[in-house]
Design an enzyme around this catalytic site. Structure first.
Site, PDB file in Angstrom:
ATOM      1  N   LYS A   1      56.980  34.695  36.190  1.00 20.26           N
ATOM      2  CA  LYS A   1      56.100  35.228  37.442  1.00 20.26           C
ATOM      3  C   LYS A   1      57.872  34.540  37.497  1.00 20.26           C
ATOM      4  O   LYS A   1      57.849  32.927  38.674  1.00 20.26           O
ATOM      5  CB  LYS A   1      55.196  35.222  38.352  1.00 20.26           C
TER       6      LYS A   1
HETATM    7  N1  PMP Z   1      50.998  41.485  38.229  1.00 17.36           N
HETATM    8  C1  PMP Z   1      51.623  40.986  39.363  1.00 17.36           C
HETATM    9  C2  PMP Z   1      52.777  41.373  39.075  1.00 17.36           C
HETATM   10  C3  PMP Z   1      51.175  40.124  39.823  1.00 17.36           C
HETATM   11  O1  PMP Z   1      52.295  39.782  41.343  1.00 17.36           O
HETATM   12  C4  PMP Z   1      49.900  39.204  40.389  1.00 17.36           C
HETATM   13  C5  PMP Z   1      50.080  38.123  40.855  1.00 17.36           C
HETATM   14  N2  PMP Z   1      50.377  36.990  40.236  1.00 17.36           N
HETATM   15  C6  PMP Z   1      49.662  39.546  39.254  1.00 17.36           C
HETATM   16  C7  PMP Z   1      49.526  41.267  38.193  1.00 17.36           C
HETATM   17  C8  PMP Z   1      48.055  38.931  39.008  1.00 17.36           C
HETATM   18  O2  PMP Z   1      47.871  38.278  38.281  1.00 17.36           O
HETATM   19  P1  PMP Z   1      46.762  36.533  38.791  1.00 17.36           P
HETATM   20  O3  PMP Z   1      46.075  37.035  38.377  1.00 17.36           O
HETATM   21  O4  PMP Z   1      47.462  35.506  37.578  1.00 17.36           O
HETATM   22  O5  PMP Z   1      47.310  35.922  40.279  1.00 17.36           O
END
Ligand code: PMP
Length: 296
Positions: A153
């Site tokens: 991320k």
């Molecule tokens: N894909 C992307 C590109 C994101 O930014 C997010 C948000 N973090 C997610 C998927 C979903 O991830 P999570 O369920 O861990 O928040």
């Protein structure tokens, strides 16, 4: 919107007023997008405020930092404890928590030892709202996994997300759906994507997407509820014939999708398994199953 005069944040070992906090304009993160972050939620539960899946989020933060050659000196346990303090100091229970690891001054294209740790939080409604979303297939692809670590991320990755959402909004849609470099559906700009056909769920496999923690929670809930989830590659054309679809994400939670490229899905949201899973997700996050001190 994100802070007021009394908001406190954590910055490099100190608690500071958000309004008095500053950053270096020569930050490598500001210039080149080399920073890592998380998006976490806490919920008010019967046994007090609980951060949902704190361990998973802070482990992913460590993974992201490692991939970007960033030395994150706080452990998962320390970061979790600090986050509980952050919530207490700001009197927050249902909150969105944003840890950001950003770099100090460095104009070279090389790592730096100057690493800053910032934790802040605010109250945030469901990111994509509550009514079924109208999606469009984006003209932007998700970043090629050979160009970056897609499972990390990283702040800079979100320029792709901003372009995709902006394009969708400008064309009168609510949100974008992005394909991978082979033309298969990958994910949304800030959420993972599932569609439903004959009570089975389909979602893209790992490889070209962020490994969402909410996506994983949906797998767990679906298993408990006897709903089959199939990870496979699929095209937008397959999605056009879906019974229903939804996005998952920490900020988004489970968000209903009504159509893709103006192809309306077969069932009303309330009649889909996605709807049942959305309710199950709310129960799960409000349950006291991630105990504060049961971290390792
Ligand atoms: N894909 C992307 C590109 C994101 O930014 C997010 C948000 N973090 C997610 C998927 C979903 O991830 P999570 O369920 O861990 O928040």
């Amino acid at each position: 919107m994100y802070y007021n005069n009394s908001t406190v944040l954590f910055l490099d070992g100190e608690w500071k007023k958000a309004k008095d906090s500053q950053t270096n304009l020569y930050s490598q993160t500001l210039h080149y997008g080399a920073g890592v972050f998380e998006g976490i939620r806490s919920y008010k539960t019967d046994s007090g405020t609980q951060i949902f899946k704190a361990k998973e989020h802070y482990e992913r933060l460590h993974y992201s930092a490692e991939k970007m050659h960033i030395n994150l000196r706080y452990s998962v346990t320390e970061l979790t404890e600090l986050t509980y303090q952050l919530l207490e100091k700001n009197k927050l229970d249902n909150a969105y928590i944003r840890p950001l690891i950003y770099l100090g001054e460095n104009m070279q294209l090389q790592p730096t030892d100057s690493v800053h740790v910032m934790l802040c939080a605010w109250e945030w409604g469901r990111f994509l709202g509550d009514s079924p979303l109208k999606l469009m297939t984006s003209s932007f692809q998700r970043p090629n996994p050979k160009s970056c670590f897609v499972e990390a991320k990283v702040t800079g990755h979100y320029t792709n997300s901003i372009l995709a959402t902006t394009e969708a909004k400008q064309k009168g849609f609510d949100e974008a759906l992005l394909l991978d470099m082979n033309g298969n559906v990958a994910e949304g700009p800030g959420a993972n994507f599932f569609f439903e056909k004959n009570e089975k769920l389909y979602t893209a496999p790992l490889g070209n997407i962020l490994a969402g923690i909410t996506r994983q929670t949906i797998f767990e809930l679906a298993k408990e509820m006897g709903i089959e989830v199939i990870e496979k590659f699929f095209t937008p054309e397959e999605v056009y014939k879906a019974d229903g679809a939804f996005f998952t994400g920490t900020a988004t939670e489970v968000a209903a999708i009504g159509s893709l490229d103006k192809h309306k899905f077969n069932l009303p949201w309330e009649e889909t398994v996605g709807y049942e899973l959305a309710a199950a997700y709310q129960n799960r996050v409000q349950k006291n199953e991630y105990k504060r001190f049961e971290l390792v």
